[in-house]
Design an enzyme around this catalytic site. Structure first.
Site, PDB file in Angstrom:
ATOM      1  CG  HIS A  57      -1.837  -1.184   1.230  1.00 22.34           C
ATOM      2  ND1 HIS A  57      -1.420  -2.437   1.627  1.00 22.34           N
ATOM      3  CD2 HIS A  57      -3.139  -1.308   0.870  1.00 22.34           C
ATOM      4  CE1 HIS A  57      -2.429  -3.281   1.514  1.00 22.34           C
ATOM      5  NE2 HIS A  57      -3.490  -2.620   1.058  1.00 22.34           N
ATOM      6  CG  ASP A 100      -8.999  -8.738   0.670  1.00 19.44           C
ATOM      7  OD1 ASP A 100      -8.721  -8.943   1.875  1.00 19.44           O
ATOM      8  OD2 ASP A 100     -10.149  -8.460   0.294  1.00 19.44           O
ATOM      9  CB  SER A 101      -5.919  -4.847   1.860  1.00 22.49           C
ATOM     10  OG  SER A 101      -5.290  -4.579   0.639  1.00 22.49           O
TER      11      SER A 101
END
Length: 185
Positions: A57, A100-101
């Site tokens: 990110h 995922d995140s």
């Protein structure tokens, strides 16, 4: 009656229509995309194993608190089939699922294309740039199919390639680098 090849091509091209890119495309561009998808489906030269490697990110786009809460080790796997065209460019169809995140499962499937260069004559070293067109689904969006069109780049040696993309976004949304290993066999 639609054949499964027509359905496959329509699904892979769906993001172009949903984003309006199809209306700006020059005549024949969607036919080329469809033909490449069908040829890759019907005449694969290789099968591929996909292993997600990193999700990063962008630090300028998130608070430290958010970054600390995100998963940046997206373990998972995928499978695909691919071919190299007469120009040496790569075409692939793939399905992959990864954490995922938010550490929730995210499946993605689609078609990828990369113009490929081999800068060292006689070497297996290669790098590429292109795009992927597909559909993903995320837990935080209730697993509703979401069309994606993303840039793609790669560097590889022989059958092992590191492929990557960047998901653009705004503050606290998107701005994510995602990379995976592709082993061709």
């Amino acid at each position: 009656m639609k054949t499964h090849n027509d359905i496959l091509a329509a699904l892979a091209a769906l993001p172009l229509f949903l984003t309006g890119a199809a209306f700006a495309a020059e005549p024949g561009m969607l036919d080329t995309l469809r033909n490449n998808i069908v040829q890759t489906w019907e005449q694969p030269q290789h099968y591929d194993l996909y292993l997600p490697a990193i999700t990063w990110h962008a630090r300028f786009a998130y608070s430290q608190e958010k970054i600390d809460s995100y998963n940046e080790r997206p373990w998972g796997a995928g499978f695909g089939q691919s071919r190299w065209d007469e120009k040496g460019n790569w075409h692939g169809l793939y399905l992959m699922a990864f954490k995922d995140s938010f550490n929730k499962w995210e499946p993605i499937g689609g078609y990828g294309w990369e113009a490929t260069w081999r800068p060292l004559e006689g070497s297996d070293f290669h790098w590429g740039a292109g795009y992927t067109v597909g559909v993903t689904m995320r837990d935080n969006w209730r697993y509703i199919p979401i069309p994606v069109i993303l840039p793609m780049a790669s560097v590889g040696y022989g059958p092992l390639t590191l492929q990557m993309t960047y998901i653009p976004g705004t503050y606290d949304n998107g701005n994510v680098y995602f990379a995976w290993l592709r082993l061709q066999f």
